[in-house]
Scaffold this motif. Structure first.
Motif, PDB file in Angstrom:
ATOM      1  N   ARG A 174      45.994  55.714  30.788  1.00 49.53           N
ATOM      2  CA  ARG A 174      45.032  55.951  29.706  1.00 49.53           C
ATOM      3  C   ARG A 174      43.971  54.854  29.673  1.00 49.53           C
ATOM      4  NH1 ARG A 174      49.217  57.095  24.760  1.00 49.53           N
ATOM      5  NH2 ARG A 174      50.364  58.762  25.795  1.00 49.53           N
ATOM      6  N   ILE A 175      44.428  53.612  29.786  1.00 45.46           N
ATOM      7  CA  ILE A 175      43.499  52.472  29.724  1.00 45.46           C
ATOM      8  C   ILE A 175      42.576  52.464  30.937  1.00 45.46           C
ATOM      9  CG2 ILE A 175      43.370  49.947  29.801  1.00 45.46           C
ATOM     10  CD1 ILE A 175      45.984  49.974  28.107  1.00 45.46           C
ATOM     11  N   MET A 176      43.144  52.687  32.117  1.00 42.27           N
ATOM     12  CA  MET A 176      42.339  52.669  33.338  1.00 42.27           C
ATOM     13  C   MET A 176      41.306  53.801  33.344  1.00 42.27           C
ATOM     14  SD  MET A 176      43.641  52.168  37.214  1.00 42.27           S
ATOM     15  CE  MET A 176      43.808  53.813  37.821  1.00 42.27           C
ATOM     16  N   ALA A 177      41.727  55.014  32.981  1.00 40.05           N
ATOM     17  CA  ALA A 177      40.801  56.152  32.970  1.00 40.05           C
ATOM     18  C   ALA A 177      39.712  55.958  31.914  1.00 40.05           C
ATOM     19  CB  ALA A 177      41.572  57.442  32.719  1.00 40.05           C
ATOM     20  N   SER A 178      40.103  55.493  30.735  1.00 39.19           N
ATOM     21  CA  SER A 178      39.104  55.258  29.675  1.00 39.19           C
ATOM     22  C   SER A 178      38.127  54.161  30.075  1.00 39.19           C
ATOM     23  CB  SER A 178      39.805  54.888  28.367  1.00 39.19           C
ATOM     24  OG  SER A 178      40.607  55.955  27.931  1.00 39.19           O
ATOM     25  N   GLY A 179      38.630  53.125  30.733  1.00 37.10           N
ATOM     26  CA  GLY A 179      37.759  52.048  31.209  1.00 37.10           C
ATOM     27  C   GLY A 179      36.772  52.531  32.252  1.00 37.10           C
ATOM     28  N   CYS A 180      37.243  53.375  33.170  1.00 32.51           N
ATOM     29  CA  CYS A 180      36.342  53.934  34.192  1.00 32.51           C
ATOM     30  C   CYS A 180      35.267  54.808  33.549  1.00 32.51           C
ATOM     31  CB  CYS A 180      37.127  54.743  35.210  1.00 32.51           C
ATOM     32  SG  CYS A 180      38.091  53.745  36.344  1.00 32.51           S
ATOM     33  N   MET A 181      35.683  55.635  32.585  1.00 31.62           N
ATOM     34  CA  MET A 181      34.702  56.494  31.911  1.00 31.62           C
ATOM     35  C   MET A 181      33.686  55.658  31.141  1.00 31.62           C
ATOM     36  SD  MET A 181      36.714  59.904  30.648  1.00 31.62           S
ATOM     37  CE  MET A 181      38.322  59.250  30.217  1.00 31.62           C
ATOM     38  N   ALA A 182      34.154  54.604  30.497  1.00 31.07           N
ATOM     39  CA  ALA A 182      33.237  53.732  29.749  1.00 31.07           C
ATOM     40  C   ALA A 182      32.247  53.053  30.690  1.00 31.07           C
ATOM     41  CB  ALA A 182      34.029  52.691  28.960  1.00 31.07           C
ATOM     42  N   ALA A 183      32.728  52.598  31.842  1.00 26.16           N
ATOM     43  CA  ALA A 183      31.837  51.947  32.812  1.00 26.16           C
ATOM     44  C   ALA A 183      30.793  52.932  33.337  1.00 26.16           C
ATOM     45  CB  ALA A 183      32.648  51.362  33.958  1.00 26.16           C
ATOM     46  N   VAL A 184      31.210  54.153  33.636  1.00 21.06           N
ATOM     47  CA  VAL A 184      30.272  55.164  34.124  1.00 21.06           C
ATOM     48  C   VAL A 184      29.252  55.509  33.048  1.00 21.06           C
ATOM     49  CG1 VAL A 184      30.075  57.577  34.864  1.00 21.06           C
ATOM     50  CG2 VAL A 184      31.819  56.112  35.869  1.00 21.06           C
ATOM     51  N   LEU A 185      29.718  55.648  31.805  1.00 18.60           N
ATOM     52  CA  LEU A 185      28.773  55.942  30.722  1.00 18.60           C
ATOM     53  C   LEU A 185      27.771  54.818  30.513  1.00 18.60           C
ATOM     54  CD1 LEU A 185      30.848  57.764  27.977  1.00 18.60           C
ATOM     55  CD2 LEU A 185      28.956  58.656  29.316  1.00 18.60           C
ATOM     56  N   LEU A 186      28.224  53.587  30.584  1.00 17.60           N
ATOM     57  CA  LEU A 186      27.305  52.448  30.446  1.00 17.60           C
ATOM     58  C   LEU A 186      26.253  52.491  31.544  1.00 17.60           C
ATOM     59  CD1 LEU A 186      26.541  49.764  29.085  1.00 17.60           C
ATOM     60  CD2 LEU A 186      28.097  48.636  30.670  1.00 17.60           C
ATOM     61  N   TRP A 187      26.695  52.684  32.777  1.00 18.74           N
ATOM     62  CA  TRP A 187      25.760  52.770  33.910  1.00 18.74           C
ATOM     63  C   TRP A 187      24.792  53.929  33.709  1.00 18.74           C
ATOM     64  CZ3 TRP A 187      25.055  56.762  37.409  1.00 18.74           C
ATOM     65  CH2 TRP A 187      24.211  56.472  38.474  1.00 18.74           C
ATOM     66  N   LEU A 188      25.326  55.076  33.284  1.00 16.43           N
ATOM     67  CA  LEU A 188      24.505  56.271  33.125  1.00 16.43           C
ATOM     68  C   LEU A 188      23.443  56.075  32.051  1.00 16.43           C
ATOM     69  CD1 LEU A 188      24.210  59.211  34.083  1.00 16.43           C
ATOM     70  CD2 LEU A 188      25.750  59.868  32.233  1.00 16.43           C
ATOM     71  N   TRP A 189      23.805  55.488  30.912  1.00 17.88           N
ATOM     72  CA  TRP A 189      22.833  55.324  29.824  1.00 17.88           C
ATOM     73  C   TRP A 189      21.821  54.230  30.129  1.00 17.88           C
ATOM     74  CZ3 TRP A 189      21.493  58.489  26.078  1.00 17.88           C
ATOM     75  CH2 TRP A 189      22.347  59.550  25.785  1.00 17.88           C
ATOM     76  N   LEU A 190      22.110  53.374  31.109  1.00 15.83           N
ATOM     77  CA  LEU A 190      21.130  52.365  31.519  1.00 15.83           C
ATOM     78  C   LEU A 190      20.121  52.907  32.536  1.00 15.83           C
ATOM     79  CD1 LEU A 190      23.373  49.177  31.729  1.00 15.83           C
ATOM     80  CD2 LEU A 190      21.679  49.755  29.975  1.00 15.83           C
ATOM     81  N   ARG A 191      20.358  54.120  33.051  1.00 16.81           N
ATOM     82  CA  ARG A 191      19.421  54.734  33.995  1.00 16.81           C
ATOM     83  C   ARG A 191      18.159  55.143  33.244  1.00 16.81           C
ATOM     84  NH1 ARG A 191      20.103  52.903  38.182  1.00 16.81           N
ATOM     85  NH2 ARG A 191      18.521  54.327  38.892  1.00 16.81           N
ATOM     86  N   PRO A 192      17.002  55.044  33.898  1.00 18.71           N
ATOM     87  CA  PRO A 192      15.760  55.492  33.238  1.00 18.71           C
ATOM     88  C   PRO A 192      15.756  56.998  33.054  1.00 18.71           C
ATOM     89  CG  PRO A 192      15.345  54.893  35.520  1.00 18.71           C
ATOM     90  CD  PRO A 192      16.766  54.523  35.237  1.00 18.71           C
ATOM     91  N   GLU A 193      14.955  57.462  32.108  1.00 22.42           N
ATOM     92  CA  GLU A 193      14.805  58.900  31.862  1.00 22.42           C
ATOM     93  C   GLU A 193      13.466  59.360  32.419  1.00 22.42           C
ATOM     94  OE1 GLU A 193      15.418  59.681  27.721  1.00 22.42           O
ATOM     95  OE2 GLU A 193      17.428  58.812  27.779  1.00 22.42           O
ATOM     96  N   PRO A 194      13.404  60.618  32.869  1.00 20.95           N
ATOM     97  CA  PRO A 194      12.134  61.111  33.408  1.00 20.95           C
ATOM     98  C   PRO A 194      11.058  61.144  32.325  1.00 20.95           C
ATOM     99  CG  PRO A 194      13.767  62.874  33.339  1.00 20.95           C
ATOM    100  CD  PRO A 194      14.453  61.619  32.916  1.00 20.95           C
ATOM    101  N   ALA A 195       9.819  60.978  32.751  1.00 18.37           N
ATOM    102  CA  ALA A 195       8.689  60.963  31.803  1.00 18.37           C
ATOM    103  C   ALA A 195       8.473  62.301  31.156  1.00 18.37           C
ATOM    104  CB  ALA A 195       7.427  60.528  32.528  1.00 18.37           C
TER     105      ALA A 195
END
Length: 144
Positions: A123-144
């Motif tokens: 549970r901890i490992m999967a939640s940590g991976c999802m949190a890391a992916v979400l952080l990376w994803l939300w730091l990506r720029p958005e199209p204009a």
């Protein structure tokens, strides 16, 4: 009397990058297989919660660009998959809709995971991976 509505003109597509096809025939076939498998996984991700769509479509586009210019052109101009590839090509952009969808699906998966009888470390490992992916994803720029 009102004027007839103007037909909506679709935005012009981004210029498709020139495919850099692999030289060896066996490399092309392996990459073509990877493109097909990734495309299938991406389509499945539309219907299966927790299975990412965008990542698999990006892999399919990368592999198709190196193995099959025809498949790459089809993906690039596709009404559903094309915008993902074009946004990524335009600077690694991810749409806000894709970000929200990914966050919602990962949230659902995390809740289900925490309410099923699974080992705590999983549970901890999967939640940590999802949190890391979400952080990376939300730091990506958005199209204009």
């Amino acid at each position: 009397m009102s004027l007839p509505a103007k037909p909506e003109v679709p935005p012009p597509h981004a210029a498709m990058p020139t495919p850099a096809v692999a030289r060896r025939w066996y490399t092309r076939w392996l990459l073509r297989g990877l493109a097909a498998l990734s495309l299938l996984m991406g389509v499945a991700g539309v219907f299966i919660p927790g299975l990412p769509t965008t990542v698999f479509i990006l892999i399919a586009g990368w592999a198709a660009m190196r193995s099959s210019p025809r498949m790459h052109a089809w993906l690039w101009n596709h009404r559903l998959f094309g915008p993902m590839l074009q946004n990524w090509h335009a600077g690694g952009c991810v749409s806000r809709r894709a970000k929200r969808s990914a966050a919602a699906m990962m949230g659902v998966c995390a809740v289900v995971l925490w309410f099923t009888p699974t080992p705590m470390w999983l549970r901890i490992m999967a939640s940590g991976c999802m949190a890391a992916v979400l952080l990376w994803l939300w730091l990506r720029p958005e199209p204009a």
